[in-house]
Design a protein around this motif. Structure first.
Motif, short mmCIF file in Angstrom:
data_model
loop_
_atom_site.label_atom_id
_atom_site.label_comp_id
_atom_site.label_asym_id
_atom_site.label_seq_id
_atom_site.Cartn_x
_atom_site.Cartn_y
_atom_site.Cartn_z
N SER A 163 -5.25 -6.99 -0.11
CA SER A 163 -5.66 -6.17 -0.60
C SER A 163 -6.97 -6.45 -1.24
N THR A 185 1.10 -1.19 -0.01
CA THR A 185 -0.05 0.52 -0.25
C THR A 185 0.61 1.38 -0.24
N ARG A 209 -11.75 7.47 -3.30
CA ARG A 209 -11.32 6.21 -2.42
C ARG A 209 -11.11 6.41 -1.27
N GLU A 241 -15.07 4.24 -4.48
CA GLU A 241 -14.68 2.67 -4.19
C GLU A 241 -13.87 3.00 -2.55
N LEU A 254 -1.16 4.94 -4.08
CA LEU A 254 -2.32 3.84 -4.07
C LEU A 254 -3.18 6.26 -4.17
N VAL A 296 -10.03 -3.74 -3.07
CA VAL A 296 -10.83 -3.34 -4.00
C VAL A 296 -12.14 -3.30 -4.29
N ARG A 299 -15.55 -6.97 4.94
CA ARG A 299 -15.63 -7.00 3.55
C ARG A 299 -16.92 -7.58 2.97
N GLU A 319 -11.13 0.72 -0.20
CA GLU A 319 -9.83 -0.53 -0.14
C GLU A 319 -9.91 -0.70 1.14
N ARG A 330 -9.59 3.32 1.98
CA ARG A 330 -8.84 2.90 2.45
C ARG A 330 -8.64 2.73 3.71
#
Length: 527
Positions: A222, A24, A55, A240, A29, A224, A82, A242, A57
Motif C-alpha cells: 500500500s 485492505t 479517500r 487522499e 479502510l 497513501v 504512484r 491509496e 483506493r
C-alpha cells in the motif's frame, strides 16, 4: 505485471489475492465522503460539479517487496501511477501523444533546433520550496548517470547535459547534440520526473511537486498520499489516494465489487462484458492504448524477402483477430503503429485479407510450402489466442505456422533477437519515439531488425525541420514505406479497461494508457 510501454514482465513474484485482502480489509479502510451514485454518462464521468473530500483506493498489479517510490525507476503501471501522483515532468503526452506543457510553461528552439529555451511555471515542492532550473538539471543529470539504469536515460540522450545550463531561477537552456524538432517529446519521456536538487532517498519521505504528497508506503502492499493544497494546477478534489496491490485480475475485480477499492486497473475484456451496463460498477475503455502485432524479423529467412512479408500482411484477417484475441475490445490495425496519434498516416487504404494474392506472392518468392515458427506466450492478454487464430488463417494460404510457447519471465528478452516471427505488443508513445526506439539501425529495441540507412536519414531530416506540416510529410513518407515492406504486422489496437465504483467521477475515458490523463487522480472525485 507489465512495463508501462513495452509490457516487459517484472522479475518479482506474484502476490496472491489472500495477501491483498489482508492488507485492505473493508473494516481497516473505511471510505470517507461517500454517497450514492451521481448522474453518469457511462464512461466514469459526472455532469455535475466536483465534490471535495474522501479517500479513493486504487488497485494495481504491483512489484512485490522490492517496490520503490523513486520516480526515475518507475517501470510498472503501478510505479508510474504512484510517481505521477507525487511528482511532475516538464511535459507530458496528450490524448494524441503530442507533448503538452506541465512544469515547463513554454519552450522555444533556436533556428537550428539544437538549443531550446525552457521557462518553468511557478510551482512548489511539497516542502514549500520552489521548483527551479537547478532542480531540473539535477534531475536530468541523475537520470543520465551511466552507473544507474534509470528508465528515461535513453530518452535524454539527445541532450548535452554538460553544456546545458540555468539562465535564471525558472529558466534554462538545453544544448542538444543534434537538431531535434520533437524535443518536447524528450521532456515528456517516461520516467523524466523532476525531483529536488540533491534528492536521493525516495522511500522514507519523498518530496515532489505533484498533486499529492507522501503519507506512508509499504512496498508490495500500500501507498497513501494526501492532497497537495499548493499544487500549481489546483489542489485535487480528493483528500487522499491509496494505491493497493492486487496482482491477479480476479482480486482487483472482487475488491471492486466488494467495496474494498473504488478503482481497478487493467481488467480483461471478458470481465468488462460481464459487468458493463449491469449497474454495480462502471467500465471505462481507454481506446487505442496498446498496439497488437506480429513481429517479422526482416534480417533473416523467410522474412528477409519483402514479398513474404507482404504475403503475411495479406494473410491476416484483422477483424477476426480483434474479435477472437481481444474479445472485440479494440479496433483493427493497418500495419502501422499509433492509430489516432499525432502524425499517423491515416490516408493509407485499410489492408484486407487477400489469400489469393498472398499465395501468388509466396510463389514468386519460392515459398509455396512455407513453414514458420510463431513465438508467443501468456505474458500478455490475447497473445496465445492471436497465435492460434493466425495459424489457422495462414493454413488457408498454404503456410504452416507452428506455435511455440515461451516463458512469461523471459519472453521479451528472448524474442528481441531470437526467432523469426513473434507476438508483440506496445503501449502508447509518440510515433516519433516509436521510430527512434524501434526502427533505426542503432535502435536498442529494434525487434523487426529493420535497418536501412536511407530510412535513418529520413528520420534525421524530419528532426531538422521546424515547420510541422513539412515534418509531417516526411513522417508520412516513412510510414508509407513501413506499410509496404515493414516488419510489423499490426493487426489491432486494444482497449485498456478500467473498472470503477459508481461513485467515482472524473475518470478520463479519452486518454490512452501512458498519457497525461491516464491514472490521473487529482481530477477525480467521489460522490
Amino acid at each position: 505485471m507489465h512495463d508501462a510501454t513495452t509490457d516487459r514482465p517484472s522479475s518479482f513474484p506474484e502476490l496472491r489475492r489472500r495477501g491483498f485482502l489482508a492488507a485492505t480489509g473493508v473494516g481497516a479502510l473505511a471510505l470517507a465522503g461517500c454517497g450514492g451514485p451521481g448522474t453518469d454518462d457511462g464512461a466514469g464521468r459526472d455532469g455535475g460539479s466536483p465534490t471535495k473530500g474522501g479517500r479513493l483506493r486504487a488497485a494495481f498489479a504491483g512489484g512485490g517487496a522490492s517496490e520503490t517510490l523513486d520516480p526515475h525507476l518507475a517501470n510498472l503501471f503501478a510505479d508510474v501511477a504512484r510517481a505521477k501522483a507525487l511528482f511532475d515532468k516538464l511535459a507530458d503526452y496528450g490524448a494524441d501523444l503530442s507533448a503538452v506543457p506541465r512544469l515547463a510553461e513554454r519552450w522555444e528552439p533556436n533556428k537550428a533546433l539544437d538549443r531550446w529555451q525552457i521557462t518553468l511555471r511557478k510551482a512548489v515542492f511539497h516542502d514549500g520550496s520552489p521548483v527551479t532550473a537547478k532542480d531540473v538539471l539535477y534531475s536530468y543529470r541523475r537520470i543520465a548517470d551511466p552507473k544507474q539504469a534509470f528508465r528515461a536515460k535513453a530518452s535524454l540522450e539527445p541532450i548535452d547535459l554538460d553544456a546545458s545550463r540555468a539562465t535564471g531561477e525558472r529558466s534554462l537552456e538545453f544544448v542538444l547534440k543534434r537538431p531535434t524538432a520533437e524535443f518536447p517529446n524528450v521532456l515528456a519521456a517516461f520516467g523524466a520526473y523532476i525531483v529536488p536538487e540533491g534528492a536521493t532517498d525516495f522511500d522514507e519521505k519523498p518530496v515532489g511537486s505533484g498533486p499529492f504528497r507522501f503519507v506512508s508506503f509499504t512496498p508490495g502492499r500500500s501507498a497513501v498520499f494526501r492532497r497537495h493544497d499548493a499544487y500549481w494546477e489546483g489542489a485535487p478534489h480528493l483528500d487522499e489516494i491509496e494505491f493497493v496491490v492486487a496482482n491477479e485480475e480476479s482480486a482487483r475485480v472482487n475488491a471492486l465489487l466488494g467495496g474494498q477499492v473504488e478503482y481497478a486497473h487493467e481488467l480483461n475484456p471478458t470481465t468488462a462484458r460481464a459487468h458493463e451496463g449491469k449497474g454495480r460498477i462502471e467500465i471505462v475503455r481507454l481506446r487505442g492504448s496498446a498496439m497488437q502485432a506480429f513481429c517479422m524479423k526482416t534480417d533473416r529467412p523467410p522474412f528477409d524477402d519483402p514479398r513474404v512479408r507482404q504475403a503475411f500482411f495479406l494473410i491476416a484477417d484483422r477483424r477476426e483477430l480483434v474479435d477472437g484475441a481481444l474479445s472485440g475490445a479494440g479496433e483493427v490495425g493497418n500495419d502501422l503503429f499509433g492509430k489516432g496519434y499525432e502524425y499517423y498516416a491515416d490516408g493509407l487504404p485499410q489492408r484486407e485479407q487477400d489469400l489469393d494474392r498472398a499465395r501468388s506472392l509466396l510463389k514468386r518468392a519460392g515459398a509455396e510450402d512455407l513453414k514458420v515458427t510463431l513465438d508467443t506466450s501468456a505474458v500478455a492478454a490475447g497473445f496465445t489466442e492471436a497465435a492460434g487464430i493466425f495459424r489457422d488463417q495462414a493454413k488457408k494460404a498454404g503456410v504452416t505456422v507452428e506455435v511455440r510457447m515461451g516463458s512469461k519471465d523471459s519472453y521479451w528478452s528472448d524474442i528481441l533477437d531470437n526467432g523469426a516471427l513473434c507476438c508483440y505488443r506496445s503501449g502508447a508513445m509518440p510515433i516519433e519515439a516509436h521510430i527512434s526506439q524501434r526502427l533505426l539501425t542503432d535502435s536498442t529495441t529494434n525487434a523487426t531488425k529493420w535497418r536501412h540507412k536511407d530510412f535513418d536519414a529520413l528520420y534525421q531530416q524530419a528532426q531538422s525541420i521546424r515547420a510541422k506540416a513539412e515534418r509531417a510529410a516526411v513522417y508520412e513518407r516513412m510510414q508509407r514505406r513501413l506499410y509496404t515492406e515493414g516488419g510489423f504486422l499490426v493487426w489491432g489496437f486494444a482497449d485498456w479497461i478500467i473498472g470503477t465504483a459508481r461513485n467515482v467521477k472524473g475518470v478520463d475515458a479519452k486518454a490512452p494508457a501512458n498519457t497525461l490523463d491516464w491514472a490521473r487522480f487529482d481530477t477525480v472525485w467521489l460522490t
